[in-house]
Design a protein around this motif. Structure first.
Motif, short mmCIF file in Angstrom:
data_model
loop_
_atom_site.label_atom_id
_atom_site.label_comp_id
_atom_site.label_asym_id
_atom_site.label_seq_id
_atom_site.Cartn_x
_atom_site.Cartn_y
_atom_site.Cartn_z
N ILE A 93 -4.13 5.16 16.54
CA ILE A 93 -4.34 4.55 14.95
C ILE A 93 -2.87 4.17 14.69
O ILE A 93 -1.70 4.72 14.84
CB ILE A 93 -4.38 6.09 13.54
N THR A 97 -1.84 -0.91 9.82
CA THR A 97 -2.69 -1.07 9.17
C THR A 97 -3.73 -1.17 8.79
O THR A 97 -4.79 -0.94 8.06
CB THR A 97 -3.39 -2.52 9.96
N HIS A 98 -3.33 0.68 9.14
CA HIS A 98 -4.77 1.92 8.34
C HIS A 98 -3.89 3.10 7.89
O HIS A 98 -4.10 4.33 7.77
CB HIS A 98 -5.32 1.61 9.72
N LYS A 100 -3.67 3.75 4.41
CA LYS A 100 -3.76 3.59 2.87
C LYS A 100 -4.90 4.81 2.51
O LYS A 100 -5.26 5.12 3.65
CB LYS A 100 -5.13 2.78 2.44
N ASP A 102 -7.62 5.56 1.94
CA ASP A 102 -9.11 5.29 2.22
C ASP A 102 -9.06 5.77 3.77
O ASP A 102 -10.36 6.55 4.20
CB ASP A 102 -10.22 4.33 2.20
N ASP A 103 -8.40 5.59 4.67
CA ASP A 103 -7.89 6.08 5.98
C ASP A 103 -7.74 7.37 6.31
O ASP A 103 -8.30 7.75 6.97
CB ASP A 103 -6.96 4.89 6.56
N ARG A 106 -10.84 9.07 5.81
CA ARG A 106 -12.24 9.27 6.84
C ARG A 106 -11.44 10.47 7.83
O ARG A 106 -11.78 10.36 9.16
CB ARG A 106 -12.20 7.48 7.48
N LEU A 107 -9.66 9.83 8.17
CA LEU A 107 -9.53 10.85 9.40
C LEU A 107 -9.65 12.03 9.01
O LEU A 107 -10.16 13.01 9.90
CB LEU A 107 -8.16 10.32 9.40
N ALA A 135 -2.05 9.08 1.18
CA ALA A 135 -2.22 8.78 2.38
C ALA A 135 -1.91 10.55 3.12
O ALA A 135 -1.83 11.11 3.45
CB ALA A 135 -1.98 7.74 3.48
#
Length: 654
Positions: A93, A97-98, A100, A102-103, A106-107, A135
């Motif tokens: 990852i 770019t990932h 936030k 929300d990322d 999902r992780l 995050a």
């Protein structure tokens, strides 16, 4: 050569293939062999030192079909999938770019699923410092207690941006920059596998330019090899990368040693026309001065420390003996301190030119032999020769301040008062100046040395000769003092105590206060006899007494007091008032009161009475206009401004 980049083509696939980081490699290999894996790892270090590479190797060692093992086999399906980046259980990852929240959520959902066809599920988060605070908070519980067979590897170049709660949940490994020898060995192995002949100096130059980063060094090597020559040479490396050669530094040393400014400018212009990398040139210049300084001080014993090739070491040793050690050290320090200024300047080339010219003309701008004498003026003896150095003219180890120049814009420089003492290093005139002051010798070079009893300490600024009472005033024809060749009159005994006041004990002390600032009982030796000086003509005021008695005095509290002199009834009374209890207590001390009485008798006349009172506190502060006038016209401020060529920038009340 292959069209694939050298960095990707020769990325290590085993722990043993990774350049440097020996301690980290041993720890990770042993953890994989014993199957003792931490829930989370944090790899930090500068760019291009193997953080992501070791993360992938560790993922392969954990999921290899021969696991648990200390090294991946790189031939099984698991190792090939991870190498190709298509393994479903090894997720890389990019936090840039990932990153936030929300990322991160999902992780957390993906973490709950078991590995599909591998032993471990590995999450590699590159540039992890780019994760947002939300995050990071979302991952706290997951990093602390992840599901079984799940591990996180966070790679970053800025670990200081991590919350302490994240670092405490990880095993933190710091990746160091590679040493010069390790980089050279790695680059040489790549060139041998590419079947490219090379010069050792070229490899060493690229390794130094890489500054401890394998990726940077590999990119520079690919840039030089793109030239398409049959061999990797030092000339090609310098031409492509814009680096100065050894002959440039030798020419620069010769121009600086000869103080040849035009030669320095011409040499720099030739180098800049070739596309010089200013940042690397400054690094090489600092390294050159460092090597020269060590060789100049230690000779051949410093050769192992400077790490120079054998064929160059002898030549550098010869050059080290041609410049003074003080000049080399100063140039080294100037280079280190000027690196940031040059690289951040709007005109880097001109800033670099100024730096080199300062090095060349340094002996003229600041004589190196005078660097050791940049100290405070030493206490002078009674002859005024400036201490024990033996030099006349008041230059006993101190530097003569600059003479006052024209006013600078934006600053104020008051003119010196008529009655103030001449600045340090200038001749003094007036009564009592022939006793030996700063700026002139007291006697000839063959004068007899002073005795121990007469060696009284002197303070800076120089002190004027003390006044005497009216009864001791010399006649007009003898007012010039000892300078006219006449014999100075004898010192008169102290006056008898006056009724209602405190009279000093002992005799012969009235003139010693203004000279040394000490009472009869505070010194372990007799005071230096001073020639009498006529009492001031006209009315005697508190301001005049403060200028006369407070000069050189150790009674600091006297400057914070106010006073009034009443001549009637004779012999008069001096009333000193202090609003500050601390200063009033200092003046009321018996020794200080005795000194104050002696000074009052010397100025106002014998028998004067001194009385201390509690002054009235001021109702308001001084106005800005009055404060400016008070500061600008203060005698001590004027003397300091004149002596040190200073300017008053700001005035603030205490």
């Amino acid at each position: 050569m292959s069209t694939i980049s050298l960095t990707a083509k020769y990325r290590p696939q085993r722990f043993a293939d990774v350049a440097g980081q020996d301690a980290v490699k041993r720890i990770l290999s042993r953890a994989a062999a014993e199957d003792r894996i931490a829930p989370a790892y944090l790899f930090s270090g500068t760019r291009g030192v193997g953080k992501t590479t070791l993360a992938r190797v560790l993922a392969k060692a954990l999921n290899c079909e021969t696991a648990p093992t200390g090294e991946p086999c790189n031939v099984c399906s698991q190792c090939r999938q991870i190498t190709a980046g298509v393994s479903p259980d090894v997720i890389e990852i990019d936090a840039a770019t990932h990153g936030k929240v929300d990322d991160a959520r999902r992780l957390k959902e993906d973490v709950g699923y078991a590995p599909l066809n591998s032993r471990y599920k590995v999450f590699i988060i590159d540039e992890a410092h780019m994760l947002t605070t939300a995050a990071f908070n979302a991952l706290l519980k997951t990093l602390e207690e992840p599901p079984g067979r799940v591990t996180f590897i966070l790679a970053t170049t800025e670990p200081h941006k991590f919350p302490a709660t994240i670092i405490s949940r990880c095993q933190h490994y710091l990746f160091k920059r590679l040493a010069q020898s390790e980089l050279e060995a790695h680059l040489s192995s790549v060139l041998m596998r590419e079947a490219v002949p090379y010069e050792a100096k070229a490899v060493s130059l690229i390794a130094r330019r890489g500054a401890g980063s394998v990726r940077d060094s590999m990119s520079l090597l690919a840039q030089v090899l793109a030239l398409g020559g049959a061999e990797l040479t030092e000339a090609d490396a310098r031409g492509v990368l814009g680096l100065a050669g050894q002959e440039v530094f030798f020419g620069l040393i010769e121009a600086i040693r000869a103080e040849d400014g035009p030669a320095v400018v011409e040499l720099l212009r030739q180098v800049l026309d070739k596309g010089l990398d200013i940042g690397f040139f400054l690094r090489e210049l600092a390294s050159m001065w460092r090597n020269l300084f060590l060789l100049r001080q230690a000779g051949e014993r410093a050769l192992p420390v400077v790490d120079l090739p054998a064929e160059e070491a002898g030549e550098w040793l010869v050059w080290a003996g041609r410049i003074e050690a003080a000049h080399i050290h100063a140039c080294w320090q100037m280079t280190l301190e000027g690196q940031r200024r040059v690289q951040t300047s709007l005109e880097p080339a001109l800033a670099l030119e100024l730096l080199l010219l300062n090095m060349a003309y340094l002996p003229r701008l600041l004589p190196l032999q005078n660097l050791a004498s940049c100290a405070a003026p030493a206490a002078s003896g009674p002859g005024g020769s400036g201490g024990s150095s033996g030099r006349s003219g008041g230059q006993g180890g101190g530097l003569t301040p600059r003479q006052p120049q024209g006013g600078r814009p934006g600053g104020y420089r008051p003119q010196p008062l008529a009655d103030q003492v001449a600045p340090y290093g200038q001749p003094e005139t007036g009564p009592g100046r022939d006793q030996g002051g700063y700026g002139r010798p007291a006697a000839g070079l063959d004068a007899a040395p002073p005795t121990a009893q007469s060696a009284a300490p002197r303070s800076y600024p120089p002190q004027a000769a003390p006044p005497v009472s009216r009864s001791e005033a010399p006649t007009p024809h003898a007012a010039s003092g000892p300078g006219n060749g006449s014999t100075p009159p004898a010192q008169a005994p102290a006056a008898a105590p006056a009724a209602g006041g405190y009279a000093p004990s002992g005799s012969g002390q009235s003139a010693s206060f203004a000279a040394s600032g000490q009472g009869h009982g505070s010194s372990g030796h007799d005071d230096v006899p001073r020639p009498p000086q006529a009492a001031p003509a006209g009315p005697r005021t508190w301001d005049g007494f403060l200028r006369q008695a407070g000069r050189g005095s150790d009674m600091v509290a006297l400057k914070h007091a106010q006073g009034t002199f009443s001549p009637d009834p004779a012999p008069g009374e001096l009333v000193v008032s202090c609003t500050n209890a601390f200063h009033r207590g200092r003046l009321a001390h018996p020794d200080k009161l005795r000194q104050l009485t002696e000074a009052a008798e010397a100025y106002f006349g014998p028998g004067v009475t001194v009385r201390l009172t509690e002054g009235e506190a001021a109702n308001d502060r001084m106005s800005p206009h009055d404060l400016r006038d008070y500061v600008d016209n203060h005698p001590e401020v004027r003397q300091a401004v004149t002596a040190f060529d200073a300017e008053i920038i700001e005035r603030k009340p205490r």
